[in-house]
Scaffold this active site. Structure first.
Site, mmCIF file in Angstrom:
data_model
loop_
_atom_site.group_PDB
_atom_site.id
_atom_site.type_symbol
_atom_site.label_atom_id
_atom_site.label_comp_id
_atom_site.label_asym_id
_atom_site.label_seq_id
_atom_site.Cartn_x
_atom_site.Cartn_y
_atom_site.Cartn_z
ATOM 1 C CB ILE A 102 -5.786 -0.922 10.360
ATOM 2 C CG1 ILE A 102 -7.241 -0.462 10.206
ATOM 3 C CG2 ILE A 102 -5.648 -2.385 9.960
ATOM 4 C CD1 ILE A 102 -7.788 -0.584 8.797
ATOM 5 C CG ASN B 63 -1.952 -1.832 1.633
ATOM 6 O OD1 ASN B 63 -2.989 -2.384 1.277
ATOM 7 N ND2 ASN B 63 -1.931 -0.581 2.075
ATOM 8 C CG ASP C 25 -8.267 0.269 -1.849
ATOM 9 O OD1 ASP C 25 -7.526 0.839 -1.018
ATOM 10 O OD2 ASP C 25 -8.239 0.512 -3.064
ATOM 11 C CD GLU D 184 -2.162 3.014 8.209
ATOM 12 O OE1 GLU D 184 -1.045 2.827 8.697
ATOM 13 O OE2 GLU D 184 -2.324 3.643 7.133
#
Length: 313
Positions: free
Chosen positions: A178, A185, A194, A221
């Protein structure tokens, strides 16, 4: 009881060279469970591979391939070795029971059958099998996303490598990262992170929808998709579909230099398994292709061919 309910209660494989014994056991167990049967060891192994029974009731003494040989063959198979086996036999000596248990059986039932004993022991070992399967699934599943974890992937690729080596089929992997997830985040918080991981994982499962395909969280990720018996063209199609599906999610990511929404970068690698190659080298090739996808701008895929990652848009 319906066939669906019988299947939920457990699939049994009864192996006996005497049809009358199979008929008795089917009468005792058929109302509660789905029952398959085989009259010899060779057919038993064929049905076990095709239908993966939850429990096998196996006659010890049969012409040709006897129960002990069948038991050994089942335990030698990585796909079948966890199926519990109850030996069913007219032999009553303690030495016979010991031999059955040493061969890998979980229990021993003597003929003539005590109906209550047969039902009780079948239920007990089906319960133990379900508990064992649940525990195994928990150890092989990523608790956040619900997809496989890295340990499960490592087990699966070893198994599929050997299978493709035997069959001459190709094997592909797609490594996914990702893009700029730390920035996501930082901007939206770990709870949102999440949720993002879960949504991306679901999109991957949707893209790799065949039963042999496996989506796993590789770390943080980073994810990986195992595509058994899929060549380079098929793996590229999965990569293209995945990029499109992630774009359709339209998860906002205002901090991403790659765009206004969450994107992924992918590395694709395919190999024809051989004695001169390895599963580890295949994963490394996909990882190197992923690195090139990230270096060239992200939100794209690269394909590894002959050790080199070639640009693909």
């Amino acid at each position: 009881m319906s066939w669906t309910a019988q299947a939920r209660n457990g699939r049994l494989l009864i192996v006996d060279d005497a049809m009358e014994n199979i008929q008795i056991l089917n009468h005792v167990l058929g109302e509660e469970h789905e029952v398959l049967f085989a009259l010899n060891g060779e057919k038993a192994l064929e049905l076990a591979h095709q239908h993966r029974p939850d429990l096998i009731l196996l006659d010890a003494l049969m012409p040709g391939m006897d129960g002990y040989e069948v038991c050994a063959a089942l335990h030698a198979s990585s796909e079948l070795q966890d199926i519990p086996i109850i030996f069913v036999t007219a032999l009553t000596n303690p030495e016979d029971e010991t031999r059955a248990l040493e061969a890998g059986a979980v229990d021993f039932i003597t003929k003539p059958f005590n109906v209550a004993v047969v039902r009780a022991r079948v239920r007990t070992h089906l319960t133990l099998k379900r508990q064992s399967d649940t525990l195994r699934e928990l150890t092989l599943t990523d608790s956040l996303t619900g997809v496989a974890n890295r340990r499960c992937f490592n087990d699966a690729i070893d198994h599929e490598w050997r299978r493709c080596l035997r069959s001459g089929a190709p094997l592909s992997v797609v490594m996914i990262d990702i893009d700029h997830f730390k920035l996501y985040n930082d901007a939206y918080g770990h709870q949102a992170g999440d949720t993002c991981l879960k949504e991306v994982a679901r999109a991957m499962v949707h893209c790799a929808g065949r039963s042999p395909d496996l989506v796993a969280r590789y770390g943080g990720e980073e994810f990986i998709i195992l595509l058994p018996q899929v060549g380079a063209e098929g793996a590229e199609t999965v990569a293209q579909r995945l990029l499109a599906n992630i774009a359709e999610l339209a998860i906002p990511h205002r901090m991403s230099p790659a765009g206004n929404a969450v994107t992924v970068s992918l590395g694709v690698a395919t190999v024809q398994p051989s004695d001169s190659s390895s599963a580890e080298a295949l994963v490394r090739a996909a990882d190197q292709a992923l690195y090139q996808a990230k270096e060239s701008g992200r939100n794209r895929y690269r394909i590894a061919r002959d050790g080199l990652a070639l640009a693909q848009e």
